[in-house]
Structures are given as C-alpha cells and as structure tokens.
Design an enzyme around this catalytic site. Structure first.
Site, PDB file in Angstrom:
ATOM      1  CG  ASP A 199      17.606 -50.649  64.632  1.00  0.00           C
ATOM      2  OD1 ASP A 199      17.185 -50.355  65.834  1.00  0.00           O
ATOM      3  OD2 ASP A 199      17.120 -51.403  64.689  1.00  0.00           O
ATOM      4  CG  HIS A 200      17.598 -47.736  69.719  1.00  0.00           C
ATOM      5  ND1 HIS A 200      16.448 -46.825  68.799  1.00  0.00           N
ATOM      6  CD2 HIS A 200      16.843 -48.057  70.916  1.00  0.00           C
ATOM      7  CE1 HIS A 200      15.190 -47.104  69.491  1.00  0.00           C
ATOM      8  NE2 HIS A 200      15.507 -47.869  70.732  1.00  0.00           N
ATOM      9  CG  HIS A 262      13.519 -52.021  66.747  1.00  0.00           C
ATOM     10  ND1 HIS A 262      15.174 -50.602  66.220  1.00  0.00           N
ATOM     11  CD2 HIS A 262      12.816 -50.800  66.995  1.00  0.00           C
ATOM     12  CE1 HIS A 262      15.054 -48.990  66.594  1.00  0.00           C
ATOM     13  NE2 HIS A 262      13.547 -49.854  67.433  1.00  0.00           N
TER      14      HIS A 262
END
Length: 524
Positions: A199-200, A262
C-alpha cells in the site's frame, strides 16, 4: 503563525538504515507507468543513499517486444521526464547496467521457463545469492495465476541460504469473498512471511510518523481516547479525475479503490493500542484488532452512514474539466461512484462513541490527505461573564500529502484591554525541518521488503478484515437505487449529502487545507 523550523539541530537523531542484501527484483508489467514513474526512480534514490547492495539487478517482464538495451534506453528517457536529468551520473550508469528485460506474457508457461533461465544467468553474473523478489505490477486478475506459475517452476522455493518474496499491488480482491479466495490461492504456493501486500500510502513519511508521534511523545498518548477526543476525520482528496484509468475505475469505484486499503490503514495507525515492539506482527496484530472492532452495521444502517457521489464538469485551478461520464472508457450512463464519505464507529474501550468520518474523492477542491483529531470543547463557565461567546476547539492535524507535517490549533488571548481569544496554529513542516528529500514513496517499502521487514505491508487477515468493514456498504448499495449522478461539481468538496452526514451529528468537515493555503499566501 508559529512554526517549528527553528528546532535545534542537536534534537535530530536516529541510526542509519542498513543496506539491502544482494537480490534480483523481477517486475511483472515492467512497461507500465508504475515502473517508470515510481519503481525505477525509487531504486535510483536507494542507490544514491547507499542502500542497495552492489550485488543487485532488475529484470523487467512485459508483453512489449524489447531487448535489454531498448529497455535501458526507454527507462533512461523516462528518468529524464519523471525523476532526474542526471542520467549521465555514476548512479544511473550503475543501475542501468543492472537492468535486464524479458518479453513475455504472465499467462504463458514457456515465458516462465525463459525467466528461470534468465534468473540463473543474472544470479551468477551479479552474485545475488539466490535472493529473488517478484513484484506483481499487473492487472489484479493475474495475481493468483502469476504466483501459481512461479510456484510450478519452483521459483518461490526458499532455503536456508536464500529467500524468495512476492510483492502484490492493490487492489487485493474486489470484495470479501474474492479477497479470501485470492488469499487461499496464493497461500497454496507462498508462506505468509513471503507475501508483501503493498500500500503505497504507507511509504509516506507522515504516515510512518503517526506511531512515533503517538507513542514516542508522552504528552499525546494520555489524551488519545474517548475522554478527550470528540471525533476524528480522515480525508483523501484528489483534484485529478480518472484520467486514463476509466476502464479500471468502472470496475472498481472509489469505495473499492480507496477505503479497504488506504483509508483503513490510516484509521488503524491512528487508533491502535501500543504494540509491544515495532516487529511486524506486533504492529499488525494491533491494527487487526481495530479492524475487527469496527462496528458492522446492518445494510439499512449502512445506507445512513455512507454517501456516494460522482463528479460533473466544473473548474479546477481555473480550467474547465469534464464530467466523469465523458472521460475515456467510461459508460455514458455510469453509476460508478467517484466520491465516498463514511461514518465508522469502533467498539472498544478507547474509542466507544467517538465517530470517525472518512471521505475520499476525485475532482475535489484540493489535493489533500490528512487526519484531523478534533478534541472536546473545554467547559465555558469560566468565561460566562466575559465578551467571549465561544471557545476555540483544539484540533490536531496530521498532514499526509502534499505538504507533509503536523498542525496544532489552540486558543490564546488576543493582546488588548478586553478578554478576547484567538485561534493560534502551530505548524511543523517536514521539508522546513528535514529538508526536501527526493522520494516516490516506494523507497522505504522496497527496502523493507528486501531486508524482510513486513511492518508496513498488510497481512492476509488484515485484508479480509478491511473488506469486512466495507461489506455492509457494498451490500446496501447493491440493493439501493443509485443517486441521481452526477451529484457534485468538479472543484467542490463533494455532494451535499456528505456535509449532511456530519451536520446530523452537529459537526462539520474541517477544511484545514484551505486555512494553510491562506496562511502561506499571507506569509508570502
């Protein structure tokens, strides 16, 4: 405005991170945007900071027909556009000579035979000691198949003298049943410790700093609970539309695209109990507890706690932008949401009765991701016989992007003969204090995977728990007629129903981005 840019330099401390071990990174889907915009620039930055081993290589695999030199030349041009002009530097030359390419299809067994041969060749040339990292930057429907193909070739087999790991991009499933199925399928080939669900958002410094801020400072944790906090807001707003991702977005929408990963990651980091250590499973155990504690409403209640919207045409930064339904690869009568607002409740001792308001959307008024902690108002009785009509409510904001930092609002007496209170903002800005460090957000995540630290990656049970949170909303929307789309103008803050979600509770959305922008303009 009070700033924190003058903090003494001697207060800055920390040990230097260790260099990654020898390894090969294999990128599936290497001709896509992620590779040129994020992954290769991130590897460049890691090398610049001496965090890559000399025994290192990258193998790109995609359908496009290219040889090694064409792949290197293409990425050299991409670096000029997206990262740095210093492609004649020793750093780029070092990285470029370690780039290899294989033209192949993720579905073709023969291509895995070729990959096996190329891995053996590069491993010998670069002395990477059999440590291989496979990055699945492909369409989600190929995740399980790619892992199964790797397993059939024994490319994921580990031994005492080498490791094998797989990074899987989001979305990990499209609902709870598909996430469980994907976990089961890849679990037949890989052990959980080999799987890195990326998950960036967790590569951003301010996200990582949430735990340090909470648990490394004795003044905040004692008040981080339902006794002192009125509610918490989490916003992830974008000014861009779906751009060239219309086909993907038509099958995903804002809820699937943003909330289970996110936004819920931000929720867990903001609300979790202190872990016993920063070891991966200790942190992820506490995150999982929060996800399981989030109240699961009935579909009828979920309808009242969830708002969806779709953007119409409008103006962003003074420029006309189109409606979602006129974007490329989007249906003219699309019912897909580009905006979501949710109200969540966490049923545990720390957070019972504290509402959490989440919102995310495309084509909103500002690009802004932040966590706002709104504290309860102080008793007014002391000020009853003064000119003061209301007290300033304390507010703490963790700014995630684009301006990483922390803001604290409190009340102070305005100078003068009468009793007046003004709101004061104390701002800490990462760039002012630590300097502007080139980053794509993937440096930390890639490095962690190479050294075997899974703290910032989701575990299988977390993924399933996240989908369980949104499942009632998905069910409610499937059985409910969609609103009359489009229902918000591009350049606004979303549909009116999102405001009503809070006004029913006597609250309103905090537009802290607008306040910071005005403060910056006045300071300039």
């Amino acid at each position: 405005m009070i700033t924190m840019a003058t903090i003494a330099a001697e207060d800055r401390s920390g040990s230097a991170p260790k260099s990654a071990p020898p390894c090969i990174i294999v990128i599936f889907g290497a001709s896509g945007d992620l590779t040129k915009r994020k992954l290769i620039p991130a590897l460049y930055n890691l090398k610049e900071n001496e965090l890559l081993s000399d025994n290192f290589a990258v193998i790109g695999m995609a359908r496009a027909e290219m040889n090694d030199e064409e792949f290197r030349r293409r990425l050299r041009d991409d670096m000029k556009e997206f990262a740095t002009d210093e492609v004649e530097s020793d750093i780029w030359k070092w990285l470029e000579e370690r780039l290899y390419y294989l033209s192949g299809d993720v579905n073709n067994q023969q291509n895995y035979d070729q990959l096996n041969q190329l891995l053996a060749k590069v491993d010998k040339e670069r002395n990477t000691r059999g440590n291989w990292l496979f990055y699945l930057a492909t369409a989600p429907e190929y995740f399980a198949q790619a892992v199964q193909q790797l397993g059939s070739m024994k490319l994921t087999d580990e031994a005492t003298d080498h490791w094998r790991r797989v990074i899987i991009e989001k979305p990990f499933g499209r609902d709870l049943p598909s996430a469980k199925k994907l976990n089961q399928e890849i679990g037949l080939v890989l052990g959980e410790r080999q799987i890195y669900r990326i998950d960036h958002y967790l590569g951003k410094e301010t996200v990582q700093n949430i735990l340090i801020f909470r648990f490394g400072n004795g003044i905040f944790e004692p008040i981080w609970n339902r006794r002192y906090i009125d509610h918490i807001q989490i916003t992830a707003a974008e000014t861009v539309g779906v751009e060239q991702r219309g086909a993907y977005y038509e099958s995903a929408g804002a809820l699937r695209d943003m909330v289970p990963n996110h936004l819920l990651q931000l929720v867990t980091l903001t609300t979790m109990e202190p872990p016993i250590s920063f070891h991966a499973d200790a942190v992820r155990d506490e995150q999982a507890k929060i996800l399981h504690a989030i109240q699961c409403p009935s579909p009828e209640e979920a309808q009242r706690r969830a708002v969806r919207g779709q953007y119409d045409k409008g103006k962003i930064d003074g420029k006309d932008v189109p409606a979602y339904r006129t974007e490329p690869n989007v249906a003219a009568d699309s019912k897909v949401e580009t905006f979501v607002a949710l109200k969540l409740l966490i049923d545990n001792w720390r957070w019972a009765d504290v509402p959490f308001y989440l919102r995310t959307g495309k084509r909103l008024a500002a690009r802004d991701t932040e966590v706002t902690i709104q504290f309860k108002q102080a008793p007014f009785i002391l000020f009853r016989d003064t000119p003061i009509e209301r007290l300033t409510t304390n507010r703490l904001v963790l700014h995630i992007q684009p301006d990483e930092g922390i803001s604290l609002r409190f009340g102070a007496k305005i100078p003068g003969p009468t009793m007046r209170i003004g709101a004061v903002d104390m701002d800490f800005d990462y760039e002012d204090y630590f300097g502007d460090t080139p980053s794509t957000g993937y440096e930390r995540l890639l490095h962690d995977c190479m050294v075997g630290d899974a703290t910032l990656f989701q575990r299988g049970d977390q993924v399933e728990a996240g989908w369980s949170v949104v499942a009632p909303v998905q069910e409610a929307w499937e059985n409910e007629r969609a609103p009359s789309f489009p229902n918000y103008e591009a350049g606004s803050w979303g549909p009116k129903a999102a405001d009503e979600l809070l006004t029913r509770d006597g609250r309103e959305w905090e537009q802290t981005h607008d306040v910071r922008k005005k403060d910056a303009e006045s300071a300039g």
